[in-house]
Design a protein around this motif. Structure first.
Motif, PDB file in Angstrom:
ATOM      1  N   THR A  17     -31.507 -54.962   4.220  1.00 32.78           N
ATOM      2  CA  THR A  17     -31.237 -55.366   5.487  1.00 32.78           C
ATOM      3  C   THR A  17     -30.409 -54.491   6.386  1.00 32.78           C
ATOM      4  O   THR A  17     -30.607 -54.101   7.444  1.00 32.78           O
ATOM      5  CB  THR A  17     -30.785 -56.917   5.682  1.00 32.78           C
ATOM      6  OG1 THR A  17     -31.654 -57.567   5.100  1.00 32.78           O
ATOM      7  CG2 THR A  17     -30.820 -57.126   6.991  1.00 32.78           C
ATOM      8  N   VAL A  19     -29.515 -51.281   5.719  1.00 34.80           N
ATOM      9  CA  VAL A  19     -30.571 -49.929   5.827  1.00 34.80           C
ATOM     10  C   VAL A  19     -31.492 -50.162   6.699  1.00 34.80           C
ATOM     11  O   VAL A  19     -31.729 -49.063   7.791  1.00 34.80           O
ATOM     12  CB  VAL A  19     -30.904 -49.487   4.378  1.00 34.80           C
ATOM     13  CG1 VAL A  19     -31.813 -48.440   4.562  1.00 34.80           C
ATOM     14  CG2 VAL A  19     -30.009 -49.206   3.644  1.00 34.80           C
ATOM     15  N   LEU A  20     -32.158 -51.230   6.843  1.00 36.08           N
ATOM     16  CA  LEU A  20     -33.381 -51.436   7.867  1.00 36.08           C
ATOM     17  C   LEU A  20     -32.720 -51.607   9.433  1.00 36.08           C
ATOM     18  O   LEU A  20     -33.088 -50.775  10.043  1.00 36.08           O
ATOM     19  CB  LEU A  20     -33.878 -52.864   7.609  1.00 36.08           C
ATOM     20  CG  LEU A  20     -35.268 -53.292   8.452  1.00 36.08           C
ATOM     21  CD1 LEU A  20     -36.194 -52.202   8.648  1.00 36.08           C
ATOM     22  CD2 LEU A  20     -35.424 -54.733   8.403  1.00 36.08           C
ATOM     23  N   LEU A  22     -30.016 -50.234  10.291  1.00 31.33           N
ATOM     24  CA  LEU A  22     -29.415 -48.726  10.648  1.00 31.33           C
ATOM     25  C   LEU A  22     -30.625 -47.613  10.795  1.00 31.33           C
ATOM     26  O   LEU A  22     -30.503 -47.090  11.766  1.00 31.33           O
ATOM     27  CB  LEU A  22     -28.762 -48.280   9.422  1.00 31.33           C
ATOM     28  CG  LEU A  22     -27.525 -47.162   9.694  1.00 31.33           C
ATOM     29  CD1 LEU A  22     -26.646 -47.575  10.700  1.00 31.33           C
ATOM     30  CD2 LEU A  22     -27.023 -46.708   8.326  1.00 31.33           C
ATOM     31  N   ALA A  23     -31.619 -48.000  10.412  1.00 28.91           N
ATOM     32  CA  ALA A  23     -32.733 -46.896  10.416  1.00 28.91           C
ATOM     33  C   ALA A  23     -33.523 -47.292  11.731  1.00 28.91           C
ATOM     34  O   ALA A  23     -33.760 -46.268  12.673  1.00 28.91           O
ATOM     35  CB  ALA A  23     -33.790 -47.062   9.345  1.00 28.91           C
ATOM     36  N   VAL A  24     -33.753 -48.703  12.349  1.00 28.24           N
ATOM     37  CA  VAL A  24     -34.593 -48.853  13.390  1.00 28.24           C
ATOM     38  C   VAL A  24     -33.896 -49.683  14.485  1.00 28.24           C
ATOM     39  O   VAL A  24     -34.089 -49.611  15.628  1.00 28.24           O
ATOM     40  CB  VAL A  24     -35.876 -49.461  13.119  1.00 28.24           C
ATOM     41  CG1 VAL A  24     -36.545 -48.948  11.973  1.00 28.24           C
ATOM     42  CG2 VAL A  24     -35.405 -50.780  12.374  1.00 28.24           C
ATOM     43  N   ARG A  26     -30.965 -49.058  16.144  1.00 25.49           N
ATOM     44  CA  ARG A  26     -30.342 -48.374  17.278  1.00 25.49           C
ATOM     45  C   ARG A  26     -31.311 -48.249  18.551  1.00 25.49           C
ATOM     46  O   ARG A  26     -30.968 -48.251  19.646  1.00 25.49           O
ATOM     47  CB  ARG A  26     -30.194 -47.006  16.917  1.00 25.49           C
ATOM     48  CG  ARG A  26     -28.879 -47.040  16.172  1.00 25.49           C
ATOM     49  CD  ARG A  26     -28.640 -45.368  15.431  1.00 25.49           C
ATOM     50  NE  ARG A  26     -29.662 -45.132  14.738  1.00 25.49           N
ATOM     51  CZ  ARG A  26     -29.794 -43.698  14.080  1.00 25.49           C
ATOM     52  NH1 ARG A  26     -28.772 -43.060  14.370  1.00 25.49           N
ATOM     53  NH2 ARG A  26     -31.024 -43.466  13.079  1.00 25.49           N
ATOM     54  N   ASP A  27     -32.708 -48.573  18.379  1.00 24.54           N
ATOM     55  CA  ASP A  27     -33.660 -48.429  19.330  1.00 24.54           C
ATOM     56  C   ASP A  27     -34.251 -49.813  19.854  1.00 24.54           C
ATOM     57  O   ASP A  27     -35.001 -49.732  20.631  1.00 24.54           O
ATOM     58  CB  ASP A  27     -34.836 -47.414  18.855  1.00 24.54           C
ATOM     59  CG  ASP A  27     -34.542 -46.237  18.557  1.00 24.54           C
ATOM     60  OD1 ASP A  27     -33.432 -45.385  19.160  1.00 24.54           O
ATOM     61  OD2 ASP A  27     -35.052 -45.534  17.523  1.00 24.54           O
ATOM     62  N   GLN A 114     -25.149 -50.173  13.768  1.00 22.43           N
ATOM     63  CA  GLN A 114     -24.158 -49.557  12.770  1.00 22.43           C
ATOM     64  C   GLN A 114     -22.942 -50.676  12.314  1.00 22.43           C
ATOM     65  O   GLN A 114     -22.568 -50.693  11.053  1.00 22.43           O
ATOM     66  CB  GLN A 114     -23.322 -48.373  13.408  1.00 22.43           C
ATOM     67  CG  GLN A 114     -24.488 -47.061  13.670  1.00 22.43           C
ATOM     68  CD  GLN A 114     -25.037 -47.431  15.228  1.00 22.43           C
ATOM     69  OE1 GLN A 114     -24.895 -48.475  15.653  1.00 22.43           O
ATOM     70  NE2 GLN A 114     -25.108 -46.193  15.590  1.00 22.43           N
ATOM     71  N   ALA A 117     -24.802 -53.309  10.037  1.00 25.64           N
ATOM     72  CA  ALA A 117     -25.453 -52.667   8.901  1.00 25.64           C
ATOM     73  C   ALA A 117     -24.159 -52.460   7.852  1.00 25.64           C
ATOM     74  O   ALA A 117     -24.474 -52.624   6.665  1.00 25.64           O
ATOM     75  CB  ALA A 117     -25.997 -51.423   9.212  1.00 25.64           C
TER      76      ALA A 117
END
Length: 500
Positions: A17, A19-20, A22-24, A26-27, A114, A117
């Motif tokens: 969760t 990592v998910l 953190l990956a998406v 921010r947008d 961040q 995460a």
């Protein structure tokens, strides 16, 4: 091997969760990120519940075991399992993660993805530490926890956050390097295995045991932290955001104490007996001296940070008096301290969010404007000083009983914490909460909102439950503690060579 890999789910759901997010994340909107983080933390908590409901408290050894080849050439395995020593620590970690997500819901407005995460990844790594049954796997989880906490302090901390983050990282990393050397030694003397159970049965000469014990001590004592390697903790607590302080006190300090149970006592029992006087002495220094240091603090976070060092001194004292009630009391104290210290730092965070001050002198009369909050904080302050019917009493009382059984004077010195704990906890509470309204800032304070009420109420339930009915907490650890003590009493020295 269990049909459902509950431990793997407990470790990897929060990490995935995180990592998910953190990956998406921010947008995406901050509210969506918070919702996903809460869902991930709740799911991580839910998958730990079968560990408790399905745990057989009469069974010796690890349960919910998962084992698969990891690094075949090194004979290292992805080997997980829990017993009575670690079960409640896994549950505590998952629970505190939910509290941290709720606590940071409105407070954190920058880099929300961040922040969430980092805590979710940290949660999975800490559960990995408490579940690892392979030495190399334990070390990797143990060291990896430094990274997200370093980021949490360094990015969302206070004015001196960079200094505090570096100090935290360097102190804990330095000790861990000696532990790595010890793990490599054990790998070779055990015939090329990282299996902790195999290490427990290796016959090791006393001199080597003492060196191994000191290597483990360097890693675990800093993490607890024990006096005199405790100086990083107050700085880290003061600069960390509220969520960071909660996790640091409630869970991360327990990683070091747990290391003593998993490594120092069963692998080097003769060295543990030979050096018990040393551990007992510095534990008593932590209980008494650090208690007086806490009395001198003017910063609420520093006061509670020093009280944590004193309470963790009780934990290490309980481990090294080598009797059932003392060790069980120490483990109960670890779990209780997780609830109580987490609650105390959350209370300080609630006030800091409103007044942006941690100084005791800036408050006074808070009960007049925040009566609900004052009631919660009174409960947690009482638990912090070991009031009967709260969780803080159970573990301390067990350890004092065990210490008196071991040596009356050691028990008497340890019991002084009941006086010191009451002195610094109630002194702070009186100055901050009671009296007339001190200034206009206090006059303008608003009481806790629904989100804060839920977080504090959840912690209050466990503080009272554990204090009024500790049986569910103590029953699961009884057989494991008894097995550990029987193992520790058996010498691991090589048999003497017969005369020719």
């Amino acid at each position: 091997m269990n049909a459902t890999p509950w431990l793997s789910l407990a470790i990897w759901i929060p990490i995935a969760t995180g990592v998910l997010i953190l990956a998406v994340g921010r947008d995406r909107s901050a509210d969506l990120v918070r919702t996903v983080a809460l869902a991930g933390s709740l799911l991580g908590l839910l998958v730990t519940i079968p560990l408790y409901t399905g745990f057989d408290a009469t069974k010796v050894g690890l349960q919910f075991v998962e084992k698969a080849v990891w690094i075949e050439r090194l004979n290292a395995h992805y080997h997980l399992g829990v017993d009575g020593l670690s079960l409640w620590l896994v549950l505590l970690t998952a629970f505190i993660t939910v509290i941290v997500v709720i606590a940071g819901w409105q407070v954190i407005t920058e880099k929300v993805a961040q922040y969430m995460a980092a805590f979710l990844v940290l949660s999975g790594l800490m559960i990995g530490v408490f579940s690892a049954a392979d030495g190399l796997l334990f070390y990797i989880f143990f060291e990896a926890t430094l990274i997200p906490m370093y980021v949490i302090i360094g990015v969302w901390g206070g004015q001196n956050r960079v200094y505090a983050a570096f100090k935290f990282f360097l102190y804990t990393l330095a000790g861990s390097l000696l532990m790595l050397i010890a793990l490599i030694y054990l790998y070779y003397v055990s015939g090329g295995s990282f299996d902790l159970a195999a290490w427990h049965d290796v016959k090791i000469p006393l001199r080597a045991q003492i060196l191994l014990f000191l290597a483990f001590f360097a890693a675990f004592a800093v993490k607890v932290p024990m006096w005199p390697v405790h100086t990083w903790l107050p700085d880290a607590h003061v600069e960390a955001p509220t969520g960071g302080s909660i996790v640091l006190a409630a869970i991360m300090l327990k990683l070091g104490a747990y290391g003593f149970l998993r490594f120092s006592l069963p692998i080097t029992p003769d060295a543990a007996h030979a050096l018990d006087w040393f551990i007992i002495a510095i534990s008593l220094v932590a209980v008494v001296y650090i208690g007086f240091v806490a009395l001198a603090q003017t910063d609420m976070k520093k006061l509670v940070a020093y009280s944590s060092i004193a309470h963790m001194g009780f934990v290490t004292l309980g481990f090294f008096i080598f009797n059932q009630i003392g060790v069980e009391g120490a483990i109960v104290q670890m779990v209780s301290h997780g609830f109580v210290s987490g609650a105390m730092f959350l209370c300080i965070g609630v006030m800091y969010d409103r007044m942006h001050s941690r100084n005791i002198a800036d408050y006074g009369g808070v009960v007049n404007t925040m009566p609900k909050f004052a009631a919660f904080m009174m409960l947690f302050a009482m638990a912090n000083c070991g009031l009967p019917a709260t969780s803080g009493f159970v573990g301390e009382f067990y350890v004092i009983l065990g210490a008196v059984k071991y040596n009356f004077w050691i028990g008497a010195i340890a019991a002084s914490t009941l006086i010191l704990g009451a002195a610094y906890s109630l002194w702070m509470y009186k100055r901050v909460i009671f009296g007339d309204i001190a200034n206009d800032q206090v006059r303008q304070l608003t009481d806790i909102n629904a989100r804060e009420f839920i977080a504090l109420a959840l912690l209050a339930v466990f503080v009272l439950w554990m204090g009024l009915y500790p049986k569910p907490f103590t029953d699961v650890m009884h057989v494991s503690v008894n097995d550990l003590l029987q193992h520790v009493q058996q010498s691991k020295l090589p048999a003497p060579v017969a005369a020719q």
